[in-house]
Design a protein around this motif. Structure first.
Motif, PDB file in Angstrom:
ATOM      1  N   ALA A  43     -14.727  42.654  58.029  1.00 22.00           N
ATOM      2  CA  ALA A  43     -13.288  42.565  57.434  1.00 22.00           C
ATOM      3  C   ALA A  43     -12.460  42.085  58.372  1.00 22.00           C
TER       4      ALA A  43
ATOM      5  N   ALA B  28     -17.946  40.772  46.465  1.00 25.04           N
ATOM      6  CA  ALA B  28     -17.257  41.421  47.650  1.00 25.04           C
ATOM      7  C   ALA B  28     -17.842  42.725  47.367  1.00 25.04           C
TER       8      ALA B  28
ATOM      9  N   TRP C 228     -15.833  39.374  41.087  1.00 29.02           N
ATOM     10  CA  TRP C 228     -15.665  40.058  42.399  1.00 29.02           C
ATOM     11  C   TRP C 228     -16.823  40.622  42.629  1.00 29.02           C
TER      12      TRP C 228
ATOM     13  N   SER D   8     -19.682  33.112  43.619  1.00 30.40           N
ATOM     14  CA  SER D   8     -18.914  33.783  42.771  1.00 30.40           C
ATOM     15  C   SER D   8     -18.526  32.881  41.623  1.00 30.40           C
TER      16      SER D   8
END
Length: 521
Positions: free
Chosen positions: A278, A263, A260, A311
């Motif tokens: 978002a 993020a 993560w 990721s």
């Protein structure tokens, strides 16, 4: 009236471009090169200039096969033309960042008009990740401009445009490969595949366009690639690919972070635009059948697949995400346009942005009171004041149902704060992570005496001294001093107690920051 609106938008875009030049230049000319990456890149380019070898870069005389040589070619060319100066090492990155901003404006103008181009450029400029990485003389900004240029050509033209556009895309992918290796090709191709799929476009290019792209990419890569293969051999190329590409991605030889990680980078590195981003990622799914949303769909899919690809790799750094950064302002600009069209129905984006401004005001105000932030307390207070004023304007925008006022207040506050940070914090941080002050304040280091680094890996020392000091481990200090040639020993705080505890008669020459210089007593 329409002409007046277009004129204001064109002037706003020109103002953003000038602000970008100012932000990138502030503090960059006088700040020293930062350890380890920036100074290592600059020193490698100096050695390439002096050796005249453009195929195999070297650092401290040893081959440096970690990355392809495009950044070193540009830096060494600038050094040859204008002399060896630290700010010239940053110039390719700064020009690349400015180029990415212009490309963002170009795509936004084709899809959202002149006003959209100005907003997209402003949002790109006021993203902290873009500014911080764009001021540092490494290869990330150089990679980003070539990756996004390829995406921009694909995104801005929905129809197949023949072999010339395919050749341009192929050449850009080749340059991206020369900037950072296979990731410069894999990442944009994944983004194109995802973007075309989301925008309901043909995924498979025409044979003629694909052929021209492959030939153009080969024409860019092969001259250096074949020379490199001849120099280091097939086994050397295979070992380099395994260690620097596969092992870094699959095993994380350095900078291992959780899945993560990006993020968090997305949320912090694109403040104050993270909340509208978002919202745009959610809303674009609901508007996916609208022709007006195709560019946003392309950008959203490309961004998400790129983040997913990064990721999955074990090794992660915030700057790895820079090639995807130009997609963010396109999505936020689309969200802003949607808010402007439907401002009497919903103001969710401006409301979220207002809450973000309130949060940033509180965070900067609270940070100014922390003891650890004391040296930067005036900067934190400046941030609190700027975002606090933006918050007041944003409230006015909410009351008048004007998304432009809310977004404009956030953009102006962020731009001014980044200018302050660039002019003050960036040079101070660079001083703390560079050996320039050490070299300036200890003249003995520039003498002919042997200089020995005790487990110190600081490329800026080699750059500013313009020689390669010896490197030893802590345990080797007694034997090195016993050679009797009166060396200067450079020790950091972490090894200071161990060196002094060896019982060797040493005299302190000078202590500068975390560095201590000793000589035999």
């Amino acid at each position: 009236m329409q002409e007046s609106t277009e004129t204001r938008a064109a002037r706003a875009l020109a103002a953003v471009v000038l602000a970008a030049v100012l932000v990138l230049l502030l503090g960059s000319v006088r700040a020293p090169l930062i350890d380890p990456d920036e100074a290592r890149f600059a020193r490698t380019s100096v050695e390439m200039l002096r050796s005249g070898d453009p195929v195999v870069p070297t650092f401290e005389g040893m081959p440096r096969l970690v990355k392809p040589p495009l950044a070193h070619w540009l830096q060494s060319l600038l050094f040859r033309m204008f002399g060896i100066h630290p700010w010239l090492a940053r110039l390719p990155a700064m020009l690349s960042t400015l180029g990415s901003l212009l490309l963002v404006a170009w795509v936004a103008r084709r899809r959202f008009g002149n006003e959209g181009a100005a907003w997209a450029a402003a949002i790109f400029l006021t993203s902290p990740l873009v500014v911080v990485t764009g001021k540092v003389g490494t290869l990330d900004a150089l990679l980003a401009v070539h990756v996004f240029a390829a995406l921009a050509l694909d995104m801005a033209e929905p129809n197949e445009a023949g072999p010339y556009r395919g050749a341009a895309v192929g050449a850009l992918l080749g340059l991206a490969f020369l900037a950072k290796g296979p990731v410069g090709v894999i990442l944009p191709l994944l983004a194109m595949l995802a973007g075309r799929t989301a925008a309901s476009r043909s995924v498979v290019p025409r044979l003629r366009a694909a052929t021209s792209a492959v030939l153009a990419m080969a024409a860019v890569i092969l001259p250096w690639g074949l020379a490199f293969l001849q120099r280091i051999g097939e086994a050397g190329v295979q070992s380099t690919l395994e260690q620097e590409v596969l092992d870094r991605y699959l095993e994380g030889t350095a900078h291992v972070q959780p899945p993560w990680f990006y993020a968090v980078v997305l949320a912090v590195g694109f403040l104050p635009w993270a909340a509208p981003l978002a919202l745009a990622l959610v809303r674009v799914v609901g508007d996916r059948r609208s022709p007006a949303a195709r560019t946003a769909l392309y950008a959203a899919a490309a961004l998400l697949i790129g983040i997913g690809f990064l990721s999955l790799g074990k090794g992660k750094l915030p700057n790895y995400m820079l090639p995807l950064a130009p997609l963010v302002p396109l999505l936020v600009t689309w969200e802003l346009g949607r808010e402007i069209e439907r401002r009497h129905e919903s103001m969710r984006g401006p409301v979220l942005l207002t809450f973000t401004l309130a949060g940033m005001t509180l965070v900067f105000g609270a940070a100014a009171a922390l003891p650890r932030v004391a040296p930067y307390a005036p900067i934190a207070l400046t941030g609190a004041a700027l975002y606090g004023l933006a918050l007041l304007v944003a409230f006015w925008g909410l009351l008048s149902r004007s998304p432009r006022r809310v977004y404009g207040a956030a953009a102006v506050a962020a731009a001014l704060f980044l200018m302050v940070v660039s002019a003050t914090v960036f040079p101070r941080v660079a001083e703390g992570r560079s050996c320039r002050t050490l070299v300036d304040e200890v003249p003995a280091l520039q003498s002919a005496r042997p200089l020995v680094r005790v487990d110190v890996r600081a490329p800026s020392l080699t750059y500013y001294l313009d020689r390669v000091p010896e490197l030893i481990q802590v345990s080797e200090v007694p034997a090195r001093v016993a050679r009797g040639d009166a060396p200067l020993l450079l020790v950091t705080e972490k090894d200071l107690r161990a060196v002094l505890g060896m019982g060797i008669p040493l005299r302190l020459v000078r202590r500068v920051g975390r560095w201590s210089v000793f000589e035999p007593a």
